[in-house]
Motif scaffolding. Sequence first.
Motif, PDB file in Angstrom:
ATOM      1  N   MET A  46      10.026  -1.283  -5.543  1.00 44.12           N
ATOM      2  CA  MET A  46       9.245  -0.342  -6.284  1.00 44.12           C
ATOM      3  C   MET A  46      10.006  -0.037  -7.558  1.00 44.12           C
ATOM      4  O   MET A  46      11.192  -0.156  -7.559  1.00 44.12           O
ATOM      5  CB  MET A  46       8.998   0.815  -5.364  1.00 44.12           C
ATOM      6  CG  MET A  46       8.408   0.301  -4.086  1.00 44.12           C
ATOM      7  SD  MET A  46       8.297   1.505  -2.781  1.00 44.12           S
ATOM      8  CE  MET A  46       7.377   0.590  -1.613  1.00 44.12           C
ATOM      9  N   GLU A  47       9.427   0.244  -8.606  1.00 45.92           N
ATOM     10  CA  GLU A  47      10.065   0.320  -9.913  1.00 45.92           C
ATOM     11  C   GLU A  47      11.427   0.984  -9.859  1.00 45.92           C
ATOM     12  O   GLU A  47      11.962   1.224  -8.818  1.00 45.92           O
ATOM     13  CB  GLU A  47       9.176   1.092 -10.889  1.00 45.92           C
ATOM     14  CG  GLU A  47       7.895   0.389 -11.204  1.00 45.92           C
ATOM     15  CD  GLU A  47       6.895   1.296 -11.848  1.00 45.92           C
ATOM     16  OE1 GLU A  47       6.595   2.340 -11.267  1.00 45.92           O
ATOM     17  OE2 GLU A  47       6.413   0.978 -12.912  1.00 45.92           O
ATOM     18  N   ASP A  48      11.995   1.279 -11.024  1.00 50.40           N
ATOM     19  CA  ASP A  48      13.240   2.031 -11.046  1.00 50.40           C
ATOM     20  C   ASP A  48      13.010   3.377 -10.371  1.00 50.40           C
ATOM     21  O   ASP A  48      11.922   3.908 -10.389  1.00 50.40           O
ATOM     22  CB  ASP A  48      13.694   2.215 -12.491  1.00 50.40           C
ATOM     23  CG  ASP A  48      14.044   0.877 -13.122  1.00 50.40           C
ATOM     24  OD1 ASP A  48      14.705   0.085 -12.453  1.00 50.40           O
ATOM     25  OD2 ASP A  48      13.632   0.638 -14.269  1.00 50.40           O
ATOM     26  N   GLN A  49      14.059   3.918  -9.835  1.00 44.56           N
ATOM     27  CA  GLN A  49      13.965   5.109  -8.993  1.00 44.56           C
ATOM     28  C   GLN A  49      13.039   6.175  -9.569  1.00 44.56           C
ATOM     29  O   GLN A  49      12.152   6.655  -8.890  1.00 44.56           O
ATOM     30  CB  GLN A  49      15.360   5.692  -8.786  1.00 44.56           C
ATOM     31  CG  GLN A  49      16.257   4.895  -7.853  1.00 44.56           C
ATOM     32  CD  GLN A  49      15.834   4.944  -6.418  1.00 44.56           C
ATOM     33  OE1 GLN A  49      15.210   4.018  -5.917  1.00 44.56           O
ATOM     34  NE2 GLN A  49      16.142   5.999  -5.729  1.00 44.56           N
ATOM     35  N   GLY A  50      13.230   6.535 -10.840  1.00 43.46           N
ATOM     36  CA  GLY A  50      12.450   7.619 -11.413  1.00 43.46           C
ATOM     37  C   GLY A  50      10.971   7.331 -11.450  1.00 43.46           C
ATOM     38  O   GLY A  50      10.151   8.197 -11.186  1.00 43.46           O
ATOM     39  N   SER A  51      10.602   6.088 -11.781  1.00 42.04           N
ATOM     40  CA  SER A  51       9.201   5.758 -11.930  1.00 42.04           C
ATOM     41  C   SER A  51       8.497   5.538 -10.606  1.00 42.04           C
ATOM     42  O   SER A  51       7.292   5.320 -10.572  1.00 42.04           O
ATOM     43  CB  SER A  51       9.047   4.527 -12.830  1.00 42.04           C
ATOM     44  OG  SER A  51       9.805   3.455 -12.318  1.00 42.04           O
ATOM     45  N   HIS A  52       9.221   5.584  -9.507  1.00 36.72           N
ATOM     46  CA  HIS A  52       8.606   5.466  -8.188  1.00 36.72           C
ATOM     47  C   HIS A  52       8.550   6.811  -7.461  1.00 36.72           C
ATOM     48  O   HIS A  52       8.267   6.857  -6.273  1.00 36.72           O
ATOM     49  CB  HIS A  52       9.361   4.444  -7.336  1.00 36.72           C
ATOM     50  CG  HIS A  52       9.093   3.030  -7.728  1.00 36.72           C
ATOM     51  ND1 HIS A  52       9.997   2.035  -7.563  1.00 36.72           N
ATOM     52  CD2 HIS A  52       8.004   2.450  -8.284  1.00 36.72           C
ATOM     53  CE1 HIS A  52       9.490   0.899  -7.991  1.00 36.72           C
ATOM     54  NE2 HIS A  52       8.280   1.127  -8.438  1.00 36.72           N
ATOM     55  N   ASP A  53       8.800   7.872  -8.179  1.00 35.59           N
ATOM     56  CA  ASP A  53       8.792   9.186  -7.548  1.00 35.59           C
ATOM     57  C   ASP A  53       7.444   9.522  -6.935  1.00 35.59           C
ATOM     58  O   ASP A  53       7.373  10.123  -5.859  1.00 35.59           O
ATOM     59  CB  ASP A  53       9.185  10.274  -8.556  1.00 35.59           C
ATOM     60  CG  ASP A  53      10.692  10.329  -8.797  1.00 35.59           C
ATOM     61  OD1 ASP A  53      11.434   9.713  -8.002  1.00 35.59           O
ATOM     62  OD2 ASP A  53      11.115  10.974  -9.767  1.00 35.59           O
ATOM     63  N   SER A  54       6.346   9.133  -7.594  1.00 39.19           N
ATOM     64  CA  SER A  54       5.027   9.468  -7.064  1.00 39.19           C
ATOM     65  C   SER A  54       4.754   8.716  -5.766  1.00 39.19           C
ATOM     66  O   SER A  54       4.135   9.254  -4.847  1.00 39.19           O
ATOM     67  CB  SER A  54       3.933   9.185  -8.098  1.00 39.19           C
ATOM     68  OG  SER A  54       3.857   7.806  -8.389  1.00 39.19           O
ATOM     69  N   VAL A  55       5.224   7.467  -5.688  1.00 38.33           N
ATOM     70  CA  VAL A  55       5.074   6.697  -4.448  1.00 38.33           C
ATOM     71  C   VAL A  55       5.880   7.356  -3.337  1.00 38.33           C
ATOM     72  O   VAL A  55       5.403   7.539  -2.208  1.00 38.33           O
ATOM     73  CB  VAL A  55       5.518   5.239  -4.646  1.00 38.33           C
ATOM     74  CG1 VAL A  55       5.423   4.462  -3.331  1.00 38.33           C
ATOM     75  CG2 VAL A  55       4.685   4.559  -5.718  1.00 38.33           C
ATOM     76  N   ARG A  56       7.102   7.740  -3.659  1.00 39.42           N
ATOM     77  CA  ARG A  56       7.972   8.385  -2.664  1.00 39.42           C
ATOM     78  C   ARG A  56       7.353   9.687  -2.155  1.00 39.42           C
ATOM     79  O   ARG A  56       7.269   9.922  -0.942  1.00 39.42           O
ATOM     80  CB  ARG A  56       9.345   8.667  -3.290  1.00 39.42           C
ATOM     81  CG  ARG A  56      10.326   9.327  -2.337  1.00 39.42           C
ATOM     82  CD  ARG A  56      11.617   9.719  -3.039  1.00 39.42           C
ATOM     83  NE  ARG A  56      12.342   8.573  -3.548  1.00 39.42           N
ATOM     84  CZ  ARG A  56      12.389   8.199  -4.826  1.00 39.42           C
ATOM     85  NH1 ARG A  56      11.735   8.910  -5.748  1.00 39.42           N
ATOM     86  NH2 ARG A  56      13.083   7.154  -5.190  1.00 39.42           N
ATOM     87  N   ARG A  57       6.903  10.518  -3.078  1.00 37.92           N
ATOM     88  CA  ARG A  57       6.313  11.799  -2.682  1.00 37.92           C
ATOM     89  C   ARG A  57       5.046  11.590  -1.859  1.00 37.92           C
ATOM     90  O   ARG A  57       4.794  12.332  -0.897  1.00 37.92           O
ATOM     91  CB  ARG A  57       5.999  12.633  -3.925  1.00 37.92           C
ATOM     92  CG  ARG A  57       7.234  13.195  -4.627  1.00 37.92           C
ATOM     93  CD  ARG A  57       6.845  14.272  -5.644  1.00 37.92           C
ATOM     94  NE  ARG A  57       5.935  13.738  -6.656  1.00 37.92           N
ATOM     95  CZ  ARG A  57       6.327  13.225  -7.818  1.00 37.92           C
ATOM     96  NH1 ARG A  57       7.610  13.158  -8.113  1.00 37.92           N
ATOM     97  NH2 ARG A  57       5.439  12.783  -8.689  1.00 37.92           N
ATOM     98  N   SER A  58       4.262  10.599  -2.213  1.00 37.35           N
ATOM     99  CA  SER A  58       3.007  10.339  -1.492  1.00 37.35           C
ATOM    100  C   SER A  58       3.282   9.923  -0.055  1.00 37.35           C
ATOM    101  O   SER A  58       2.634  10.408   0.888  1.00 37.35           O
ATOM    102  CB  SER A  58       2.203   9.262  -2.225  1.00 37.35           C
ATOM    103  OG  SER A  58       1.812   9.701  -3.512  1.00 37.35           O
ATOM    104  N   TYR A  59       4.252   9.054   0.136  1.00 37.55           N
ATOM    105  CA  TYR A  59       4.557   8.621   1.499  1.00 37.55           C
ATOM    106  C   TYR A  59       5.284   9.702   2.291  1.00 37.55           C
ATOM    107  O   TYR A  59       5.127   9.794   3.513  1.00 37.55           O
ATOM    108  CB  TYR A  59       5.334   7.303   1.480  1.00 37.55           C
ATOM    109  CG  TYR A  59       4.392   6.118   1.425  1.00 37.55           C
ATOM    110  CD1 TYR A  59       3.853   5.582   2.589  1.00 37.55           C
ATOM    111  CD2 TYR A  59       4.002   5.574   0.213  1.00 37.55           C
ATOM    112  CE1 TYR A  59       2.976   4.521   2.548  1.00 37.55           C
ATOM    113  CE2 TYR A  59       3.114   4.507   0.150  1.00 37.55           C
ATOM    114  CZ  TYR A  59       2.597   3.986   1.327  1.00 37.55           C
ATOM    115  OH  TYR A  59       1.701   2.942   1.284  1.00 37.55           O
ATOM    116  N   ASP A  60       6.059  10.530   1.616  1.00 39.55           N
ATOM    117  CA  ASP A  60       6.630  11.695   2.298  1.00 39.55           C
ATOM    118  C   ASP A  60       5.504  12.580   2.840  1.00 39.55           C
ATOM    119  O   ASP A  60       5.580  13.097   3.964  1.00 39.55           O
ATOM    120  CB  ASP A  60       7.492  12.514   1.335  1.00 39.55           C
ATOM    121  CG  ASP A  60       8.867  11.903   1.089  1.00 39.55           C
ATOM    122  OD1 ASP A  60       9.262  10.982   1.825  1.00 39.55           O
ATOM    123  OD2 ASP A  60       9.537  12.357   0.133  1.00 39.55           O
TER     124      ASP A  60
END
Length: 213
Positions: A1-15
């Motif tokens: 998934m992109e660089d850490q910062g740009s994948h924050d929305s993916v991370r939050r969504s799966y959380d």
Amino acid sequence: MEDQGSHDSVRRSYDAVAETYANRLRDELAGKPLDRALLASLVEQTEPGAPVADLGCGPGHVAGWLAERGVSAVGIDLSAAMVALGRRENPAVEFREGDLLALPAAGGEFGSAVALYSVIHLAPAELRRAFEEAHRALRGSGLLLVAFHVGSEVRHLDEWWGHEVDVDFHFLETARVAEALTAAGFTVEMRMERTHYADEAETRRAYLLARRV
């Protein structure tokens, strides 16, 4: 998934959906005979005793299936909530939090790896980088099994199973994924497509089995 910062929305969504996701998909492999057969084939061709990585493992149900069959399985996921669930539900699996573009793994650590519907959250231009990371983490001639939805559309969700999310699902053309694998140093040994099972979203699914060279 992109660089850490740009994948924050993916991370939050799966959380946000982690518990619901685990409850819905915990036993999904029981109804997926083709997936089980492909996983079994991967295990058979993996160096005995070598660990197998589940890249984008979610709550760890695939890694857990592998561990039940004597595999030393390592689950890696972007979502801390998914990793916590995995540790709770699959104690025989080692879980790590990490991004597909910067795997928390040593070079040549894994005998084989699977990435089942995890690369769909990458922009197509990021595929090669993700596969280069998988290549780095695999031992010589290690296998990578990739599964994804076939197509060229992007489906965006703001709500998922009653949870507020912000996540894109990229459908991918099989030829483009194969090209990215080849560019990253793999040889594609198998390509397969199937229609959805009755209880799955109505999409066509593709599987590529690639060997590190």
